[in-house]
Design an enzyme around this catalytic site. Structure first.
Site, mmCIF file in Angstrom:
data_model
loop_
_atom_site.group_PDB
_atom_site.id
_atom_site.type_symbol
_atom_site.label_atom_id
_atom_site.label_comp_id
_atom_site.label_asym_id
_atom_site.label_seq_id
_atom_site.Cartn_x
_atom_site.Cartn_y
_atom_site.Cartn_z
ATOM 1 C CG ASP A 178 -26.812 10.631 -13.560
ATOM 2 O OD1 ASP A 178 -27.670 10.124 -12.808
ATOM 3 O OD2 ASP A 178 -26.071 9.957 -14.303
ATOM 4 C CG ASP A 222 -22.913 8.234 -12.866
ATOM 5 O OD1 ASP A 222 -23.423 7.132 -13.130
ATOM 6 O OD2 ASP A 222 -21.925 8.690 -13.467
ATOM 7 C CG HIS A 237 -19.453 5.549 -11.132
ATOM 8 N ND1 HIS A 237 -20.295 4.673 -11.783
ATOM 9 C CD2 HIS A 237 -19.371 6.634 -11.939
ATOM 10 C CE1 HIS A 237 -20.682 5.210 -12.926
ATOM 11 N NE2 HIS A 237 -20.156 6.396 -13.049
ATOM 12 C CG HIS A 245 -17.564 10.500 -13.366
ATOM 13 N ND1 HIS A 245 -16.854 9.687 -14.228
ATOM 14 C CD2 HIS A 245 -18.849 10.079 -13.438
ATOM 15 C CE1 HIS A 245 -17.674 8.835 -14.801
ATOM 16 N NE2 HIS A 245 -18.897 9.025 -14.335
ATOM 17 C CE LYS A 272 -27.380 7.023 -13.627
ATOM 18 N NZ LYS A 272 -26.230 7.256 -14.549
ATOM 19 C CB CYS A 313 -26.792 9.740 -17.877
ATOM 20 S SG CYS A 313 -25.250 8.893 -17.419
HETATM 21 ZN ZN LIG Z 1 -20.547 7.751 -14.588
#
Ligand SMILES: [Zn+2]
Length: 200
Positions: free
Chosen positions: A8, A46, A48, A77, A102, A141
């Site tokens: 990340d 990351d 999302h 974020h 992910k 993370c």
């Molecule tokens: Zn996140």
């Protein structure tokens, strides 16, 4: 076989981003310096959806929520397709072999890089048995990725100068490092790796 796993290292987790980790941008030079010492380099993102349950203001069905922390505790974020979700500008992409996205499930934070993507498969397909971990953030993370890597049976070494933490509570990063050690993770530095390992 060894792999470097960059967790990340994205624009939103660095100063100026939506969820900045203090000094998060400082890990770039260490990562770029060591990447060519590894036969296989994976970067996770990351990634999302816009209605991700970890975001403040998003409504979440408590029955369906599976996150390690309560929902809604983070500012939005790393929304898929936005500049903030891109790998950090300083990262030398030419050294990254595979990018794994992910944390796409809206009902869990997805802190671990093994959560919601195919990372374990990607590593095992390449014959990786030891992962060196760098990235952001130490206390979320990175920690959960290291713990899952151990559960998946990988040897794990954390590159200590190539991680940074959020420290919502003072000492969170130090405690995370302790938890990773207890789970069997070793620690090294980029300087040590540059001394020990030859390029290629
Ligand atoms: Zn996140």
């Amino acid at each position: 076989m060894d792999a470097l796993l960059i967790v990340d290292f994205q624009n939103d987790f660095t100063p100026g981003g939506a969820l900045p980790v203090q000094g998060g941008d400082e890990i770039g030079p260490s990562i770029n310096a060591i990447a060519d010492r590894f036969p296989f380099v994976v970067a996770t993102r990351d990634w999302h959806p816009p209605d991700h349950g970890s975001f403040a203001g998003v409504e979440v069905d408590p029955e369906r929520w599976e996150g390690l922390d309560p929902p809604g505790i983070w500012p939005p974020h790393c929304v898929q397709g936005t500049p903030g979700a891109e790998l950090h500008d300083s990262l030398d992409r030419s050294q990254v072999d595979v990018v794994v996205d992910k944390a796409q499930d809206p009902n869990t934070q997805g802190y671990s890089s093994f959560h919601g993507g195919n990372l374990a498969e990607v590593l095992k397909d390449r014959g990786v048995d030891r992962v060196f971990v760098a990235g952001l953030a130490t206390d979320y993370c990175v920690k959960n990725t290291v713990l899952d890597a151990r559960r998946e049976g990988f040897d794990v070494t954390v590159v200590a100068d190539a991680i940074r933490g959020i420290d919502v509570e003072p000492g969170d990063s130090e405690r995370a490092i302790e938890v990773m050690r207890e789970a069997g993770a070793d620690f090294t530095t980029s300087d040590e790796l540059l001394t020990e390992r030859t390029p290629g």
